[in-house]
Design a protein around this motif. Sequence first.
Motif, short mmCIF file in Angstrom:
data_model
loop_
_atom_site.label_atom_id
_atom_site.label_comp_id
_atom_site.label_asym_id
_atom_site.label_seq_id
_atom_site.Cartn_x
_atom_site.Cartn_y
_atom_site.Cartn_z
N ALA A 1 0.87 -1.18 0.00
CA ALA A 1 0.00 0.00 0.00
C ALA A 1 0.90 1.22 0.00
CB ALA A 1 -0.88 -0.01 1.24
N GLY A 2 0.85 2.02 -1.06
CA GLY A 2 1.67 3.24 -1.13
C GLY A 2 2.78 3.14 -2.15
N GLY A 3 2.76 4.05 -3.12
CA GLY A 3 3.81 4.10 -4.15
C GLY A 3 4.68 5.32 -3.99
N GLY A 4 5.01 5.67 -2.72
CA GLY A 4 6.02 6.69 -2.45
C GLY A 4 7.38 6.02 -2.58
N PRO A 5 8.46 6.73 -2.19
CA PRO A 5 9.79 6.13 -2.36
C PRO A 5 9.95 4.80 -1.63
CG PRO A 5 9.90 8.24 -1.16
CD PRO A 5 8.51 8.12 -1.70
N TYR B 1 -0.30 -0.45 -4.84
CA TYR B 1 -1.50 0.38 -5.04
C TYR B 1 -1.27 1.74 -4.39
CZ TYR B 1 -3.92 -3.84 -6.45
OH TYR B 1 -4.28 -4.98 -7.11
N ASP B 2 -1.59 2.80 -5.13
CA ASP B 2 -1.46 4.15 -4.56
C ASP B 2 -2.71 4.95 -4.89
OD1 ASP B 2 1.18 6.05 -3.59
OD2 ASP B 2 -0.67 7.06 -4.23
N GLN B 3 -3.20 5.67 -3.89
CA GLN B 3 -4.46 6.40 -4.09
C GLN B 3 -4.30 7.63 -4.98
OE1 GLN B 3 -5.70 7.41 -0.14
NE2 GLN B 3 -4.18 9.01 0.13
N ASP B 4 -3.06 8.12 -5.11
CA ASP B 4 -2.85 9.32 -5.94
C ASP B 4 -2.81 8.94 -7.42
OD1 ASP B 4 -2.83 10.99 -3.83
OD2 ASP B 4 -0.69 11.46 -3.88
N SER C 1 10.34 18.57 -4.79
CA SER C 1 11.59 18.05 -4.24
C SER C 1 11.39 17.23 -2.96
CB SER C 1 12.55 19.17 -3.89
OG SER C 1 12.69 20.07 -4.92
N TYR C 2 10.56 17.74 -2.03
CA TYR C 2 10.35 17.08 -0.73
C TYR C 2 11.69 16.68 -0.10
CZ TYR C 2 5.34 17.00 -1.87
OH TYR C 2 4.06 17.34 -2.20
N ALA C 3 11.76 15.37 0.35
CA ALA C 3 13.03 14.90 0.92
C ALA C 3 14.04 14.84 -0.21
CB ALA C 3 12.82 13.52 1.53
N ALA D 1 3.20 1.01 3.30
CA ALA D 1 4.18 2.08 3.06
C ALA D 1 3.38 3.30 2.63
CB ALA D 1 5.18 1.65 1.99
N ASP D 2 2.27 3.51 3.34
CA ASP D 2 1.28 4.49 2.90
C ASP D 2 1.34 5.81 3.69
OD1 ASP D 2 0.43 2.90 5.01
OD2 ASP D 2 -1.64 2.75 4.37
N GLY D 3 2.57 6.16 4.11
CA GLY D 3 2.79 7.51 4.62
C GLY D 3 2.20 7.80 5.99
N THR E 1 8.15 28.45 -2.25
CA THR E 1 8.30 28.49 -0.79
C THR E 1 7.11 27.73 -0.21
OG1 THR E 1 6.96 30.45 -0.46
CG2 THR E 1 9.30 30.83 -0.79
N THR E 2 7.30 27.17 0.95
CA THR E 2 6.18 26.51 1.62
C THR E 2 6.45 26.46 3.13
OG1 THR E 2 4.71 24.59 1.52
CG2 THR E 2 7.03 24.11 1.46
N LEU E 3 5.42 26.17 3.88
CA LEU E 3 5.56 25.96 5.32
C LEU E 3 5.23 24.51 5.60
CD1 LEU E 3 3.72 29.16 6.51
CD2 LEU E 3 6.09 28.61 7.06
N VAL E 4 6.08 23.80 6.30
CA VAL E 4 5.81 22.39 6.60
C VAL E 4 6.01 22.15 8.09
CG1 VAL E 4 6.15 20.02 5.77
CG2 VAL E 4 7.16 21.91 4.51
N ARG E 5 5.12 21.34 8.65
CA ARG E 5 5.22 20.97 10.06
C ARG E 5 5.74 19.54 10.12
NH1 ARG E 5 1.40 19.17 13.82
NH2 ARG E 5 1.74 20.04 15.91
N GLY F 1 18.07 15.63 8.87
CA GLY F 1 18.87 14.43 8.60
C GLY F 1 18.26 13.51 7.55
N VAL F 2 17.09 13.87 7.02
CA VAL F 2 16.40 13.07 5.99
C VAL F 2 16.34 11.59 6.43
CG1 VAL F 2 16.05 12.92 3.49
CG2 VAL F 2 17.63 14.56 4.41
N GLN F 3 16.08 11.38 7.71
CA GLN F 3 16.17 10.02 8.24
C GLN F 3 14.93 9.18 7.93
OE1 GLN F 3 17.04 10.80 12.39
NE2 GLN F 3 19.24 10.97 12.03
N SER F 4 13.73 9.80 7.95
CA SER F 4 12.52 8.97 7.86
C SER F 4 12.48 8.21 6.54
CB SER F 4 11.27 9.84 8.04
OG SER F 4 10.17 9.00 8.31
N VAL F 5 12.71 8.90 5.43
CA VAL F 5 12.60 8.20 4.14
C VAL F 5 13.80 7.27 3.90
CG1 VAL F 5 13.56 10.13 2.79
CG2 VAL F 5 12.10 8.46 1.69
#
Length: 403
Positions: free
Chosen positions: A12-16, A35-38, A45-47, A177-179, A276-280, A308-312
């Motif tokens: 579940a999830g087609g992210g990285p 399968y990915d819902q998007d 760019s994200y991570a 792997a659905d975020g 530019t963006t704001l992210v929490r 540290g880009v650790q999660s992904v």
Amino acid sequence: MFGKHKTEVLVAGGGPVGLYTAIALRERNVDVDVYDQDPRLAARSYALALHPQSLRLLDEVGLAQRLTALGRRVDRIAFYDGLRKRAEISFGEIGGPFSYLLVLPQSTFETLLQERLERSRQRVHWSHRVQQLETDEQRIGVMVHKLDHVSLGYPVSIAESTITKSSLVDTQYVIGADGYESRVRNILDIDYQNHGDAGTFFVTEFESDRVIEPELRIVLEGPWANVCWPISEHRVRWSFQIDPREMDKADAGQLVRYIEDRAPWFHPRPREIHWTTLVRFERRLASTFGKGRIWLAGDAAHLTGPVGVQSVNIGLREGHDLASRIANALHNGDEESLNAYDEERRLEWQSLLGITGDIQGRNGVDPWIEQHRYRILPCLPGSGSDLDVMLRQLGLERTAESA
Ligand SMILES: Cc1cc2nc3c(=O)[nH]c(=O)nc-3n(C[C@H](O)[C@H](O)[C@H](O)COP(=O)(O)OP(=O)(O)OC[C@H]3O[C@@H](n4cnc5c(N)ncnc54)[C@H](O)[C@@H]3O)c2cc1C
């Protein structure tokens, strides 16, 4: 009872993390469906960095060289206290052919992963949401909704989806792997506990009027963590941690003020601001990484700060680990090693989030480094033994005992 469509593993999830996990499963001759819902891959760019450890894993599936050709190789990290440089880390100390950090947009990374998956004669089922799981002794039935995305807004894009078809997929294992809002985690009713305050970041990418050195710059100034990513010779991303109460004041017009206040030694100035963006960013850990035949990986199981880009990156290691253990269970009937996945992964994240273990200064450590050691750990782009090599260069080491 279950659906006509059968597979050995459903991701579940087609992210990285989901894409890489599916590739690693195909490499081990496991049938997999993603399968990915998007309707498509991430577009921004994200991570934007791959750790040396991730490059080693990507090399196993023949992608590390191609990715390196598309990204920017960074050989060192510099830590600043705002006004001056306090310490440096060299990736060369890690050793091996991939002893560098690769800076490249998440969208480029995902595109290459998808192409690689297609070369394994597998494709992602985009616009398909994993909705429900039904389990019996041997199998899992996964209810999947096919979605039709309708654009409702112009010029501001607003999309809504309707369900056009529902089907039941019959599988032996499910990987969530659905975020961060993981449906799989929610169906299993797994707690996603907070471990510390969330951080709000003002993130911007711009074209600079001067060449940007290929160095990752981390600035710990007052209570704020800030990071400068050298994307290319002239393109740069700055992420500034801000007071959430000041969110409405953080915009492109304030960019130069942030640089002057927090990194006065940084002389390049924006020629063109791309976005530019704001992210929490929250700090969370699932109470378990799954059990039996349903498992979690990536943001579905953990969240941390962006520096540290650790999660992904650690998510990729989790996908690799799960692929090996599931292949072993399917081909050799070894379920035991799969059951150890949960405990090993939780221990690693408890240490990274400072829930267990401690960090000590070694002889001769810079007092500033020692004072900031708990803030430095989540800012380091590494994990496992690579992380220990980085800490040692700063005069720090992890210990098993709690703080
Ligand atoms: C603006 C922004 C900036 C960021 N910057 C950084 C940064 O500087 N450093 C950093 O470390 N991280 C950053 N991140 C976070 C980073 O993008 C994530 O850590 C990373 O994408 C996690 O990968 P993943 O594969 O685990 O999950 P995701 O990339 O979230 O992928 C999960 C996928 O699952 C799909 N999905 C969800 N629910 C379902 C369902 N029910 N059925 C089917 N599919 C489903 C989603 O559509 C998605 O494609 C940023 C994120 C954003 C949004």
